[in-house]
Design an enzyme around this catalytic site. Structure first.
Site, PDB file in Angstrom:
ATOM      1  N   SER A  89      -9.615   1.870   2.797  1.00 10.18           N
ATOM      2  CA  SER A  89      -8.674   2.890   1.946  1.00 10.18           C
ATOM      3  C   SER A  89      -7.811   1.614   1.206  1.00 10.18           C
ATOM      4  O   SER A  89      -7.279   2.158   0.158  1.00 10.18           O
ATOM      5  CB  SER A  89      -8.244   3.781   2.627  1.00 10.18           C
ATOM      6  OG  SER A  89      -7.387   3.157   3.698  1.00 10.18           O
ATOM      7  N   SER A 118      -9.886  -0.358   6.942  1.00  3.32           N
ATOM      8  CA  SER A 118      -9.272  -0.363   5.643  1.00  3.32           C
ATOM      9  C   SER A 118      -8.747  -1.555   5.202  1.00  3.32           C
ATOM     10  O   SER A 118      -8.545  -1.570   3.876  1.00  3.32           O
ATOM     11  CB  SER A 118      -8.432   1.046   5.834  1.00  3.32           C
ATOM     12  OG  SER A 118      -9.078   2.059   5.461  1.00  3.32           O
ATOM     13  N   LYS A 125       0.891  -1.191  -0.027  1.00  3.31           N
ATOM     14  CA  LYS A 125      -0.182   0.139   0.033  1.00  3.31           C
ATOM     15  C   LYS A 125       0.943   1.230   0.029  1.00  3.31           C
ATOM     16  O   LYS A 125       1.804   1.355   0.745  1.00  3.31           O
ATOM     17  CB  LYS A 125      -0.797  -0.150   1.326  1.00  3.31           C
ATOM     18  CG  LYS A 125      -1.944   1.155   1.347  1.00  3.31           C
ATOM     19  CD  LYS A 125      -2.922   0.878   2.387  1.00  3.31           C
ATOM     20  CE  LYS A 125      -4.058   2.067   2.587  1.00  3.31           C
ATOM     21  NZ  LYS A 125      -4.941   1.737   3.759  1.00  3.31           N
TER      22      LYS A 125
END
Ligand code: GLN
Length: 493
Positions: free
Chosen positions: A154, A178, A79
């Protein structure tokens, strides 16, 4: 060889038997990203040359069979709020468009040490603030099962990378759901570890008392391998837990006698009835495997969401103070003096981020501190006690991960109540610091559905074991039948 269908264990065997090389494997994934990602936008940066270099180094390790770990030569997507030395780390923000960290996050250093191949940096909501991956400066991520729907967020980029077979493994971060929510929306596994089991050093902070890095994968076993690769005490993270990861071996041990609680607050109004059905089907499989089911109540859940947002925004307002154009961030308006420069630089943040900084600053102001911030801290303490009381009666909790399947990209307004409920399901584990796992448990109209297991601190492996037993014993239609390859076929390239 159908590499997207192979789990990490099978890839390991193929690498060790020299049926494929790490460079071939990396090239396969790079090509697949080149083919699918223009439409899905799961990646922000894919440093092809560096990826191939890492793969070549892994091949040298495998050739001598020295220091080969479960992850040597295995590609892992990261990420883009996790620092990677020399590789751009944007947090999906315009403000960090040219930020090249000078050090690796501890999780990245550990993966490199294990010989894993960092495949690229995945898309997210700007600074991980959001639940859709729509709030990315680099374009929104699409759900591979229906491109008109959100990937969740996210960590939407990491979830899609894994779901669409663009990476066998990925790291996400979870502050309030997330990792788990996009995992559920995309039909993959995602673990929010016990707070402190995975180092946060090098994770760009959003709300540091909640933030936790965790693994995402297509199976429980794959998830376990990645978790084992990143967990453990780190002196560089003052909130790191001293206990090391001891769990080894098998996830398929007996779960007979475990008491599994079904908290009422997670099955009430607003939950899609079809999801409820799927999660109760999971409970049934667990009962058949010898678990004892019980209903219980967690009254503190009524305040979970407001407490989460209050505290998360307050922490965010402080975490975001560093982006002033002096230490970090593209420097804008330098000719306008120091205040002008800071103002101009901070203007380049997205609207959602600005909104959170403003609200968080307000929550911490003298006007509001006692009434808002301190109250929320009290709720957090109450929640910890409420959950601890539940865990004195049962070993684990089983709930849905989301209140509905992935919603349409257009039309957020009508989805807002569902989204709020979904966030309520996931934030509890962040407020309490306890581990939570989302795993696939079926389909609704061709969209995947996830179930969530939560347990007291340190039960990360137990959650995985229970979910693995479910997956082994689940009726055929419940486990994701469709594979990453089908995604490729569905997308015209
Ligand atoms: N949706 C939540 C938020 O916006 C969770 C985000 C996260 O876990 N990073 O705060």
């Amino acid at each position: 060889m159908e590499m997207t269908k192979m789990n990490v264990g099978a890839l390991r065997k193929a690498l060790d038997r020299r049926e494929i090389s790490a460079v071939e494997l990396a090239t396969y994934y790079l090509d697949r990203i080149a083919q699918l990602d223009p439409q899905l936008k799961a990646f922000i940066t894919v440093p092809r040359a560096e990826v191939l270099q890492m793969a070549a180094a892994a091949d040298r390790r495998i050739a001598t069979q020295e220091d080969v770990t479960a992850l040597t030569g295995i590609p892992v997507a990261i990420k883009d709020n996790i620092c990677t030395e020399g590789i751009r780390t944007t947090c999906a923000s315009r403000l960090l468009a040219d930020f090249y960290p000078i050090y690796d996050a501890t999780v990245v250093a550990k993966l490199k040490q294990a010989g894993a191949v960092l495949l690229g940096k995945t898309n997210l909501d700007e600074f991980a603030m959001g639940s859709t991956t729509k709030e990315s400066f680099y374009g929104l991520t699409r759900n591979p099962w229906d491109r008109q729907r959100v990937a969740g967020g996210s960590s939407g980029g990491s979830a899609v990378a894994v779901a669409a077979g663009m990476a066998p493994l990925a790291l996400g971060s979870d502050t309030g759901g997330s990792i788990r929510q996009p995992a559920a929306f995309c039909g993959v596994w995602g673990l929010k570890p016990t707070y402190g089991r995975v180092s946060r050093y090098g994770l760009v902070p959003y709300a540091p008392s909640f933030d936790q890095i965790g693994p995402m994968a297509r199976s429980g076993w794959d998830l376990f391998l990645l978790f084992r690769g990143i967990a453990g005490y780190d002196p560089l993270d003052p909130t790191s837990l001293p206990a090391s990861v001891e769990a080894e071996g098998d996830l398929s041990g007996s779960i007979r006698g475990l008491r599994v609680g079904l908290p009422r607050e997670f099955f009430g109004a607003g939950l899609d009835g079809r999801i409820k059905e799927r999660v109760l089907a999971v409970a049934k499989v667990l009962a058949e495997a010898g678990c004892e089911l019980m209903e219980l109540s967690l009254p503190s859940m009524a305040y979970a969401l407001p407490a989460y947002y209050l505290l998360a925004y307050a922490e965010a307002s402080s975490s975001m103070a560093r982006y002033d154009g002096v230490r970090y961030g593209i420097r804008e308006g330098a000719e306008q003096g120091i205040v002008g420069m800071m103002t101009a630089t901070r203007q380049s943040l997205g609207l959602e981020v600005k909104r959170r900084i403003l609200l968080g600053t307000y929550f911490l102001s003298a006007d509001c501190y006692e009434e808002c911030y301190q109250q929320a801290q009290k709720v957090r303490t109450w929640m910890k006690q409420d959950f601890a009381a539940a865990y004195s009666r049962c070993d684990l909790l089983l709930t849905p991960t989301t209140a509905a399947p992935a919603f349409r990209i257009e039309g957020e307004a009508e989805d807002e109540p569902v989204l709020a409920l979904t966030e309520q399901y996931t934030v509890a584990a962040n407020l309490t610091g306890n581990p939570a796992l989302s795993f696939p448990c079926g389909w609704i109209n061709h969209l995947p559905v996830g179930a969530q297991l939560m347990g007291p601190a340190g039960t990360d492996e137990l959650l995985l074991r229970v979910a693995a037993v479910y997956t082994e014993n689940a009726p055929g239609e419940a486990v994701p039948e469709r594979t990453a390859r089908d995604v490729g076929e569905q997308i015209e390239v």
